[in-house]
Design a protein around this motif. Sequence first.
Motif, mmCIF file in Angstrom:
data_model
loop_
_atom_site.group_PDB
_atom_site.id
_atom_site.type_symbol
_atom_site.label_atom_id
_atom_site.label_comp_id
_atom_site.label_asym_id
_atom_site.label_seq_id
_atom_site.Cartn_x
_atom_site.Cartn_y
_atom_site.Cartn_z
ATOM 1 N N PRO A 1 -6.627 10.319 62.015
ATOM 2 C CA PRO A 1 -6.439 9.198 61.093
ATOM 3 C C PRO A 1 -5.488 9.515 59.943
ATOM 4 N N ILE A 2 -5.573 10.702 59.386
ATOM 5 C CA ILE A 2 -4.699 11.031 58.251
ATOM 6 C C ILE A 2 -3.237 11.094 58.681
ATOM 7 N N THR A 3 -2.996 11.470 59.936
ATOM 8 C CA THR A 3 -1.628 11.480 60.453
ATOM 9 C C THR A 3 -1.094 10.062 60.538
ATOM 10 N N TRP B 1 2.251 5.731 58.312
ATOM 11 C CA TRP B 1 2.263 4.407 57.690
ATOM 12 C C TRP B 1 2.982 4.467 56.346
ATOM 13 N N LEU B 2 2.611 5.433 55.523
ATOM 14 C CA LEU B 2 3.241 5.557 54.207
ATOM 15 C C LEU B 2 4.728 5.880 54.320
ATOM 16 N N GLY B 3 5.047 6.813 55.205
ATOM 17 C CA GLY B 3 6.448 7.223 55.348
ATOM 18 C C GLY B 3 7.299 6.195 56.054
ATOM 19 N N THR C 1 7.501 3.047 52.844
ATOM 20 C CA THR C 1 8.753 3.538 52.273
ATOM 21 C C THR C 1 9.960 2.757 52.781
ATOM 22 N N PHE C 2 10.022 2.527 54.085
ATOM 23 C CA PHE C 2 11.173 1.823 54.637
ATOM 24 C C PHE C 2 11.244 0.370 54.204
ATOM 25 N N LEU D 1 -1.643 0.574 48.511
ATOM 26 C CA LEU D 1 -2.934 1.263 48.514
ATOM 27 C C LEU D 1 -3.929 0.517 49.403
ATOM 28 N N HIS D 2 -3.973 -0.792 49.271
ATOM 29 C CA HIS D 2 -4.889 -1.601 50.079
ATOM 30 C C HIS D 2 -4.587 -1.465 51.564
ATOM 31 N N SER D 3 -3.329 -1.644 51.940
ATOM 32 C CA SER D 3 -2.983 -1.587 53.363
ATOM 33 C C SER D 3 -3.164 -0.184 53.927
#
Length: 177
Positions: A44-46, A51-53, A57-58, A164-166
Motif C-alpha cells: 500500500p505505501i508503494t 500516487w503522490l509522485g 505532482t504531475f 491529503l484526502h485523496s
Amino acid sequence: MRFTEGQVAKILALAIEATQRNADGSSTRDPEETLKLSIDKVKPITKVWFWLGGVVTFSLLPMFWGYLSGSGDTGFYSIFGKGDLFLLSTVLLAAGLTEIALIVKAIDNKGLLGTLILGALLLVVVDVARYSTVAQEASNPAHMEALPHSIAWASLIMYLLAALHSTTCVYLGAKTE
C-alpha cells in the motif's frame, strides 16, 4: 455470467502461459509465478508514493509550464493566483471518492468512511464555488490585477487538503485489496 476473482486470475494465467510456449509445446513460465507479478501484490505505501509522485505532482505541471519553459510570468501569485488549484483540487477529490467507492463494503470503520465522503463533498463544494468566482474574475483583463493575493494561498491550501484526502483514500484502497 459473472466470474470470481480467482477464476479471472486462472484465466489470465492460462492466457499468459499459452502465449509463452516453446516450439515443442512446453511452457516457458509457471502460471503461478506469473500471477505473483500482479499489481495487487504491491505494498500500500508503494501505491501511495506512486500516487503522490505521479498524479499529485504531475497534475501541477501545466501550472509550472511557464516557469519550466522560461516563458510567462513565473511569480508565486501569477502561478497560483488564478484559482486553477481549486479546479485541480476537485479532480483529486473525485479520484479519492472513486477509490473509496470501490472499497466501501470492505471498510469496517464506517465513521472514517462517512468522514471521508462528507469531507470530500464539502471540499468539492468550496472548490467549485471558489473556482467559478475566481475564473469569472480572471477572465476579465480589467479585474485580473485586482484579484487578491489570498486566492493563491487559499487555492494552495485547498489543493494540499485535497491531496491529503485523496492520498488517504488511495492508501485505504490499497490496504483493503
